[in-house]
Scaffold this motif. Structure first.
Motif, PDB file in Angstrom:
ATOM      1  N   TYR A   1      -3.142 -35.441  72.963  1.00  0.00           N
ATOM      2  CA  TYR A   1      -2.646 -36.609  72.886  1.00  0.00           C
ATOM      3  C   TYR A   1      -3.292 -37.525  71.829  1.00  0.00           C
ATOM      4  CZ  TYR A   1       1.134 -35.844  75.740  1.00  0.00           C
ATOM      5  OH  TYR A   1       2.342 -35.119  76.304  1.00  0.00           O
ATOM      6  N   LYS A   2      -4.626 -37.098  71.545  1.00  0.00           N
ATOM      7  CA  LYS A   2      -5.323 -37.729  70.573  1.00  0.00           C
ATOM      8  C   LYS A   2      -4.775 -37.569  69.414  1.00  0.00           C
ATOM      9  CE  LYS A   2      -8.601 -40.921  71.223  1.00  0.00           C
ATOM     10  NZ  LYS A   2      -9.136 -40.736  72.493  1.00  0.00           N
TER      11      LYS A   2
ATOM     12  N   GLU B   1      -1.997 -36.389  68.688  1.00  0.00           N
ATOM     13  CA  GLU B   1      -0.692 -36.992  68.199  1.00  0.00           C
ATOM     14  C   GLU B   1      -0.619 -38.303  67.836  1.00  0.00           C
ATOM     15  OE1 GLU B   1       2.227 -37.189  71.408  1.00  0.00           O
ATOM     16  OE2 GLU B   1       2.763 -34.852  70.743  1.00  0.00           O
ATOM     17  N   SER B   2      -1.621 -39.076  68.335  1.00  0.00           N
ATOM     18  CA  SER B   2      -1.808 -40.723  68.056  1.00  0.00           C
ATOM     19  C   SER B   2      -2.776 -40.699  66.593  1.00  0.00           C
ATOM     20  CB  SER B   2      -2.423 -41.389  69.074  1.00  0.00           C
ATOM     21  OG  SER B   2      -3.340 -40.832  69.620  1.00  0.00           O
TER      22      SER B   2
ATOM     23  N   THR C   1      -2.701 -38.389  64.007  1.00  0.00           N
ATOM     24  CA  THR C   1      -1.675 -37.719  62.867  1.00  0.00           C
ATOM     25  C   THR C   1      -1.303 -38.840  61.801  1.00  0.00           C
ATOM     26  OG1 THR C   1      -0.146 -37.101  64.314  1.00  0.00           O
ATOM     27  CG2 THR C   1      -1.592 -35.388  63.672  1.00  0.00           C
ATOM     28  N   GLU C   2      -0.650 -39.846  62.459  1.00  0.00           N
ATOM     29  CA  GLU C   2       0.027 -40.747  61.604  1.00  0.00           C
ATOM     30  C   GLU C   2      -0.876 -41.610  60.721  1.00  0.00           C
ATOM     31  OE1 GLU C   2      -0.829 -42.544  65.056  1.00  0.00           O
ATOM     32  OE2 GLU C   2       0.560 -40.992  64.813  1.00  0.00           O
ATOM     33  N   LYS C   3      -1.859 -41.678  61.038  1.00  0.00           N
ATOM     34  CA  LYS C   3      -2.842 -42.435  60.056  1.00  0.00           C
ATOM     35  C   LYS C   3      -3.070 -41.753  58.836  1.00  0.00           C
ATOM     36  CE  LYS C   3      -4.904 -45.795  63.420  1.00  0.00           C
ATOM     37  NZ  LYS C   3      -5.911 -45.552  64.276  1.00  0.00           N
TER      38      LYS C   3
ATOM     39  N   ASP D   1       0.083 -42.060  57.099  1.00  0.00           N
ATOM     40  CA  ASP D   1       0.362 -43.218  56.569  1.00  0.00           C
ATOM     41  C   ASP D   1      -0.485 -43.813  55.256  1.00  0.00           C
ATOM     42  OD1 ASP D   1       2.060 -45.352  57.051  1.00  0.00           O
ATOM     43  OD2 ASP D   1       0.232 -46.598  57.519  1.00  0.00           O
TER      44      ASP D   1
ATOM     45  N   GLU E   1       0.914 -41.821  51.899  1.00  0.00           N
ATOM     46  CA  GLU E   1       2.000 -42.719  51.670  1.00  0.00           C
ATOM     47  C   GLU E   1       1.731 -43.905  50.825  1.00  0.00           C
ATOM     48  OE1 GLU E   1       5.554 -41.740  54.893  1.00  0.00           O
ATOM     49  OE2 GLU E   1       4.846 -43.944  54.471  1.00  0.00           O
ATOM     50  N   GLU E   2       0.658 -44.400  51.206  1.00  0.00           N
ATOM     51  CA  GLU E   2       0.259 -45.582  50.421  1.00  0.00           C
ATOM     52  C   GLU E   2      -0.379 -45.170  49.098  1.00  0.00           C
ATOM     53  OE1 GLU E   2      -0.860 -48.229  54.067  1.00  0.00           O
ATOM     54  OE2 GLU E   2      -2.505 -47.974  52.836  1.00  0.00           O
TER      55      GLU E   2
END
Lengths: 235, 246
Positions: free
Chosen positions: B229-230, B232-233, B235-237, B240, B243-244
């Motif tokens: 779960y770490k 999962e929480s 990965t998006e950073k 993100d 993307e920037e």
């Protein structure tokens, strides 16, 4: 009186999160002085209330929730509806459409068929019987167009935002209509397919990053980049 | 089975566990799943539910029913195992269910069912304990409310030595085998079976060794859950920030 975890910290079942005179709220339980988490989720407390926001769970029906469901069976007096929860719901004919009197079977099969989507409200649920739905309000009823997205029901409050801030921003910026079911199903209806894509992507992003800070800002930044660009391109 | 230095036939010390690898969320269609490798044991557990129960007569009106099926793959042992469910598999299914039941807050979902499926792909002794460890993780991964995870380990006696986490040979040629499942926070034993003979002193020693081993396994379980779960929480950073950069 000690709190043993930080806000938004990842906790797992059986993890000790607080000790002392606290009130156990959602997804925690008290054993003597100790408060333990029962789910994988993020720790929260407000005042003396301790709770855990689950990262993954199944929808449990509550009265007055607006949900989006799928017809699974047509009967004489109503429909069975899959509401993305362990219980299948019942939508009686008397609760669908404006008609008050009892219709014939022909009408039940004509107005809704197996596989149709409905937006409805839970009017009764008492754990001993399956939930009862009503679709007699203005905004409720059969769904004829749009795109359905499933997200974890616990992330719905984040998608709506404080007093609807997040959902209103999405609606306003994308010119899409969004209807959110408390059972984790979101319906996106757009005139422009491109906007629809962006909104779907944003909803997925909100689901994924529900617990992170400054999410509204990041969402509005993506909107600016993707949607405003589209708009100027059109003009 | 035990050499002059006090080492076992596979080179372990008497109180040494086999190496354990745990992974959470390995199946796509299950609501929750986990995989365990303990020495040569390889087991997958999948959890479905809470969901509507069929046949309807199995409904329990004030809580969720729990069904459990433990199955050994035909290729899991040296001699091909006949694929039909054996007496042993039915028994193990039952004891695993009973070992997990006290940890599940099943009264949250009345009239539903939670299905647990356990597939033993490769067996080398102590599979019921390994199955409990994996199934408990799978339950947590499915988002089912639990009092706590259940940890489990076997102890036994070989050539007069009390040893922990028996593998196939020790199980077969040893004098006793004692599988134990434990909820460490509650100090609750949810499974205890014994095959063979132990004196009272040996039993006490073995029991305490099992508790110690269960606590070790519990830490591994906690790590495995948090790891998934770490990830999962987190990965998006990076995604993100990428993307920037664009």
């Amino acid at each position: 009186m000690t709190i043993l975890a930080q806000k938004k910290q990842l906790v797992i079942p059986g993890e000790l999160v607080a000790q002392g005179e606290y009130d156990p709220d959602l997804n925690v339980y008290k054993d003597g002085e100790n408060i333990y988490s029962t789910m994988i989720g993020l720790f929260e407390y407000r005042g003396s209330r301790i709770s855990v926001v689950p990262l993954k769970h199944c929808y449990f029906p509550f009265v007055d929730d607006i949900i989006i469901g799928k017809i699974t069976d047509v009967g004489m007096s109503g429909w069975s509806v899959d509401i993305n929860s362990p219980y299948s719901a019942m939508l009686p004919v008397t609760e669908f459409g404006a008609r008050q009197n009892y219709p014939r079977r022909r009408e039940t099969t004509q107005s809704l068929r197996v596989g149709d989507l409905v937006k409805a409200k839970i009017i009764a649920f008492d754990r001993s019987r399956d939930p009862l739905l009503s679709a007699r309000d203005r905004e409720l009823g059969k769904i004829t167009r749009g795109r359905m997205i499933k997200i974890t029901p616990s992330k719905i409050p984040r998608l709506i935002g404080k007093e609807g801030s997040m959902i209103n921003m999405l609606k306003k910026e994308s010119a899409c209509s969004l209807s959110v079911g408390q059972n984790g199903i979101v319906l996106v209806t757009c005139n422009s397919p491109k906007n629809e894509e962006v909104v779907v992507e944003l909803i997925k992003m909100i689901e994924h990053e529900a617990h992170t800070q400054g999410l509204t800002d990041r969402v509005s930044e993506v909107i600016n980049r993707k949607l405003r660009g589209v708009k100027t391109g059109k003009a | 089975m035990i050499d002059d230095k006090g080492l076992r036939s596979d080179g372990r010390r008497p109180d040494e566990l086999r190496s354990i690898k745990l992974q959470v969320g390995v199946l796509h269609n299950a609501n929750g799943s986990a995989y365990i490798e303990q020495g040569k044991n390889k087991i997958i557990a999948g959890v479905y539910g809470p969901r509507e129960i069929h046949p309807k007569h199995l409904i329990i009106s004030d809580r969720a029913a729990i069904r459990c099926r433990y199955r050994m793959a035909p290729f899991s042992t040296d001699e091909r195992k006949h694929p039909a469910p054996s007496r042993r598999e039915i028994e193990i299914s039952k004891v695993i269910r009973e070992a997990l039941e006290p940890s599940v807050l099943s009264e949250y979902y009345p009239r539903t069912v939670i299905d647990i499926f356990i597939e033993a792909l490769q067996c080398d002794g102590g599979t019921r304990c390994a199955s409990i460890v994996a199934a408990s993780l799978a339950l947590a991964d499915a988002g089912i409310p639990l009092k706590e995870l259940v940890s489990s380990c076997s102890v036994g006696k070989v050539k007069g030595h009390v040893i922990v986490d028996l593998y196939d040979l020790e199980d077969k040629y040893g004098e006793a085998d004692l599988p134990i499942a434990l909820m460490p926070n509650h100090n609750l034993v949810t499974l205890i079976q014994m095959d063979g003979k132990l004196s009272k002193e040996e039993f006490d020693k073995a029991f305490n060794m099992a508790l110690e081993a269960c606590r070790k396994i519990r830490n591994l379980q906690n790590d495995a859950l948090k790891r998934k779960y770490k990830l999962e929480s987190d990965t998006e950073k990076p995604k993100d920030s990428k993307e920037e950069v664009k």
